[in-house]
Design an enzyme around this catalytic site. Structure first.
Site, short mmCIF file in Angstrom:
data_model
loop_
_atom_site.label_atom_id
_atom_site.label_comp_id
_atom_site.label_asym_id
_atom_site.label_seq_id
_atom_site.Cartn_x
_atom_site.Cartn_y
_atom_site.Cartn_z
CB ILE A 16 -4.61 26.32 -1.99
CG1 ILE A 16 -5.86 26.50 -2.87
CG2 ILE A 16 -3.91 27.66 -1.78
CD1 ILE A 16 -6.96 27.33 -2.22
CG LEU A 70 -1.35 12.38 3.76
CD1 LEU A 70 -0.38 11.23 3.58
CD2 LEU A 70 -1.15 13.41 2.65
CB ILE A 129 -5.46 20.37 12.23
CG1 ILE A 129 -6.83 20.14 11.57
CG2 ILE A 129 -4.38 20.65 11.20
CD1 ILE A 129 -7.43 21.40 10.98
CB THR A 134 -13.60 30.60 1.54
OG1 THR A 134 -14.47 30.78 0.43
CG2 THR A 134 -14.45 30.22 2.74
CG ASP A 135 -15.18 34.25 -2.21
OD1 ASP A 135 -15.27 33.03 -1.94
OD2 ASP A 135 -15.30 34.68 -3.38
CD GLU A 136 -17.54 29.00 -1.28
OE1 GLU A 136 -18.42 28.29 -0.79
OE2 GLU A 136 -16.76 28.61 -2.17
CE1 TYR A 183 -14.76 25.25 2.81
CE2 TYR A 183 -15.93 26.68 1.27
CZ TYR A 183 -14.75 26.27 1.88
OH TYR A 183 -13.57 26.88 1.55
CE LYS A 221 -11.93 28.02 5.48
NZ LYS A 221 -10.60 27.41 5.78
CG ASN A 275 -7.50 29.53 -5.18
OD1 ASN A 275 -6.35 29.45 -4.78
ND2 ASN A 275 -8.29 30.50 -4.79
CE LYS A 280 -13.56 21.74 -3.81
NZ LYS A 280 -12.29 21.98 -3.22
CE1 TYR A 310 -24.02 20.01 -9.48
CE2 TYR A 310 -23.01 21.68 -8.07
CZ TYR A 310 -23.10 20.36 -8.50
OH TYR A 310 -22.28 19.42 -7.95
NE ARG A 367 -19.42 29.93 -6.77
CZ ARG A 367 -20.72 30.20 -6.55
NH1 ARG A 367 -21.25 31.34 -6.98
NH2 ARG A 367 -21.49 29.35 -5.90
CG ASP A 375 -29.30 25.56 -8.43
OD1 ASP A 375 -28.08 25.31 -8.49
OD2 ASP A 375 -29.77 26.71 -8.42
P1 NAD Z 1 -8.17 20.73 -0.45
O1 NAD Z 1 -9.45 20.04 -0.07
O2 NAD Z 1 -7.60 20.51 -1.81
O3 NAD Z 1 -7.02 20.36 0.60
C1 NAD Z 1 -7.24 20.32 1.98
C2 NAD Z 1 -6.03 19.64 2.63
O4 NAD Z 1 -6.26 19.60 4.04
C3 NAD Z 1 -5.82 18.18 2.18
O5 NAD Z 1 -4.45 17.95 1.92
C4 NAD Z 1 -6.31 17.36 3.37
O6 NAD Z 1 -5.64 16.10 3.50
C5 NAD Z 1 -5.96 18.29 4.53
N1 NAD Z 1 -6.80 18.02 5.70
C6 NAD Z 1 -8.16 17.90 5.74
N2 NAD Z 1 -8.56 17.62 6.99
C7 NAD Z 1 -7.44 17.60 7.76
C8 NAD Z 1 -7.20 17.38 9.17
N3 NAD Z 1 -8.22 17.13 10.01
N4 NAD Z 1 -5.94 17.45 9.63
C9 NAD Z 1 -4.89 17.71 8.78
N5 NAD Z 1 -5.06 17.89 7.45
C10 NAD Z 1 -6.32 17.85 6.95
O7 NAD Z 1 -8.45 22.27 -0.18
P2 NAD Z 1 -7.94 23.57 -0.97
O8 NAD Z 1 -8.87 23.85 -2.08
O9 NAD Z 1 -6.49 23.46 -1.22
O10 NAD Z 1 -8.21 24.68 0.16
C11 NAD Z 1 -7.21 24.99 1.13
C12 NAD Z 1 -7.72 26.08 2.04
O11 NAD Z 1 -8.04 27.24 1.28
C13 NAD Z 1 -9.00 25.71 2.79
O12 NAD Z 1 -8.91 26.23 4.09
C14 NAD Z 1 -10.10 26.39 2.01
O13 NAD Z 1 -11.20 26.71 2.84
C15 NAD Z 1 -9.39 27.63 1.51
N6 NAD Z 1 -9.90 28.20 0.24
C16 NAD Z 1 -10.03 27.42 -0.86
C17 NAD Z 1 -10.48 28.00 -2.05
C18 NAD Z 1 -10.61 27.19 -3.33
O14 NAD Z 1 -11.09 27.71 -4.32
N7 NAD Z 1 -10.17 25.93 -3.37
C19 NAD Z 1 -10.77 29.37 -2.10
C20 NAD Z 1 -10.61 30.14 -0.94
C21 NAD Z 1 -10.15 29.54 0.23
P1 TYD Z 2 -17.12 24.49 -7.05
O1 TYD Z 2 -15.93 24.23 -7.91
O2 TYD Z 2 -17.71 23.37 -6.28
O3 TYD Z 2 -16.76 25.72 -6.10
P2 TYD Z 2 -17.71 26.59 -5.10
O4 TYD Z 2 -19.00 25.88 -4.90
O5 TYD Z 2 -16.90 26.61 -3.85
O6 TYD Z 2 -17.87 27.92 -5.75
O7 TYD Z 2 -18.28 25.07 -7.97
C1 TYD Z 2 -18.10 26.24 -8.76
C2 TYD Z 2 -19.44 26.59 -9.37
O8 TYD Z 2 -19.79 25.56 -10.31
C3 TYD Z 2 -20.59 26.64 -8.36
O9 TYD Z 2 -21.48 27.69 -8.75
C4 TYD Z 2 -21.26 25.30 -8.50
C5 TYD Z 2 -21.05 24.94 -9.97
N1 TYD Z 2 -20.92 23.50 -10.26
C6 TYD Z 2 -21.70 22.91 -11.25
O10 TYD Z 2 -22.54 23.58 -11.90
N2 TYD Z 2 -21.56 21.57 -11.50
C7 TYD Z 2 -20.67 20.80 -10.82
O11 TYD Z 2 -20.58 19.58 -11.07
C8 TYD Z 2 -19.85 21.42 -9.81
C9 TYD Z 2 -18.84 20.61 -9.03
C10 TYD Z 2 -20.00 22.78 -9.58
#
Ligand code: NAD
Ligand code: TYD
Length: 369
Positions: free
Chosen positions: A12, A35, A60, A133-135, A175, A179, A205, A214, A232, A239, A305
């Protein structure tokens, strides 16, 4: 404005950095990222030489480095995305999640507070925007297993309740617990010290540059290589999916127009059962690869699961829509088509991030910075 974005090399974060660098040539965008396995500077190749952009490799949790950077760059705003983000990893290694998500966020808050407090204008015109996150809200009930039509979702809805901003925090995974804890610290810094904070809680996302552990990118890649698709449980979990560029647009709107101390939920109005979304992905990949439609449905493999697996997430983002005028711009069908095409056309990116090659390459490149 000088804006420090953490986690800008992640999924993101890279979309947020790109949007801000492109849209605001008058700003200086400083991307701070450790990184980790999830951070990849190749995500930002197209903007890495822009004059209003710089990258700093830092953790960070390293408060002294973060404070010194804020002072050097005269940072006015922070958009904090850096985090450990994958639920399955948090089940195996909760400590890393507490360190980065809780202690890392606390370090960012304290560094911003100490730096801004000593300026003549103090917190005036400053902003600390925490991405969550909504989680954190836990799971919703699944009272309509087959789904019903509703104005709350462009698709169907699977229950009668939705996450609103005043919902009780009830995280289940390490996780989401980490958060939730970081959100509490952000609110505490506003309520105790007056730090100008904003929090947003977003739904799942999807889109380009998501690490292929993911659901959506993992399954696209597995279908391409005809590998099993580990679903799972029964695939019944629900979602609410949002295209990542729409999340970045929401972050832009809220960073500029959101009210200090407020929370905004961001969602796609787009609920899907996992098994249904998996079937859409299989059909789309098969069509784009010229395979008979549905040829790969037999890759679906039901596995044990996930522990503590949240049944349903569904966001009510009407506050954001009504107060700040943000809405998702893409229909899910368009978003999925763009996403599948992107992964199929960028196989090299997928191979690099999964092989670990890119990490060694960029570590060498940045070791003297
Ligand atoms: P991501 O795992 O793709 O990226 C995380 C980034 O943070 C990476 O570039 C990593 O190198 C960096 N990072 C990790 N630990 C670090 C540290 N100690 N110091 C500096 N940098 C560090 O994550 P994402 O999916 O892009 O999510 C970004 C944010 O959005 C997170 O805070 C997550 O909780 C939130 N979020 C994600 C989703 C989703 O669906 N992916 C949904 C809602 C909220
Ligand atoms: P994920 O992308 O890990 O996001 P989150 O757990 O944060 O919602 O998973 C999305 C949904 O898909 C979640 O209900 C778990 C399921 N899932 C599988 O069924 N198989 C998989 O291999 C993964 C990674 C996720």
């Amino acid at each position: 404005m000088n804006i420090l974005i953490t986690g800008g090399a992640g999924f993101i974060g890279s979309h947020v950095v790109r949007l801000f660098v492109d849209k605001y040539p008058q700003y200086h965008i400083i991307n701070v990222d450790k990184l980790t396995y999830a951070g990849n500077l190749a995500n930002l190749k197209d903007i890495e030489n822009r004059s209003n952009y710089s990258f700093v490799k830092a953790d960070i949790c390293d408060i002294e480095t973060i404070y010194a950077l804020m002072e050097k760059e005269q940072v006015d705003g922070v958009i904090h995305l850096a985090a450990e983000s994958h639920v399955d990893r948090s089940i195996k290694d909760p400590f890393t999640f507490a360190r980065t998500n809780v202690m890392g966020t606390l370090s960012m808050l304290q560094a911003a507070k100490l730096y801004w407090e000593k300026l003549p204008e103090k917190f005036e015109g400053k902003r600390f925007y925490h991405i969550s996150t909504d989680e954190v809200y836990g799971a919703l009930e699944l009272s309509h297993p087959e789904g019903i039509d509703s104005e709350m979702s462009a698709h169907k809805v699977y229950g009668d309740t939705f996450f609103t901003e005043d919902r009780k925090y009830q995280p289940h995974s390490p996780y989401s617990a980490s958060k939730a804890s970081s959100d509490h610290f952000v609110r505490a810094f506003h309520d105790t010290y007056g730090l100008p904070t904003i929090i947003t809680n977003c739904s799942n996302n999807y889109g380009p540059y998501q690490f292929p552990e993911k659901l959506i990118p993992l399954f696209i890649n597995n279908i391409r290589h005809r590998k099993p698709l580990p679903v799972y449980g029964k695939g019944e979990n629900v979602r609410d999916w949002l295209y990542v560029v729409d999340h970045a647009r929401a972050i832009d709107t809220i960073f500029h127009k959101g009210a200090i101390s407020e929370t905004y939920n961001i969602g796609g109005f787009n609920e899907w059962k996992n098994i249904d979304i998996i079937k859409v992905i299989i059909k789309t990949v098969d069509r784009l690869l010229g395979r008979p439609e549905g040829a790969d449905l037999d890759l679906i493999t039901y596995v044990t699961d996930r522990a503590g697996h949240d049944l349903r997430y569904a966001i009510d983002s009407r506050k954001l829509k009504n107060e700040l005028g943000w809405e998702p711009s893409l229909q899910f069908e368009e978003g999925i088509e763009l996403t599948v095409r992107w992964y199929l056309e960028n196989e090299e990116w997928v191979e690099n991030v999964t092989s670990g090659e890119y990490q060694r390459y960029y570590e060498d490149m940045y070791k003297d910075r």
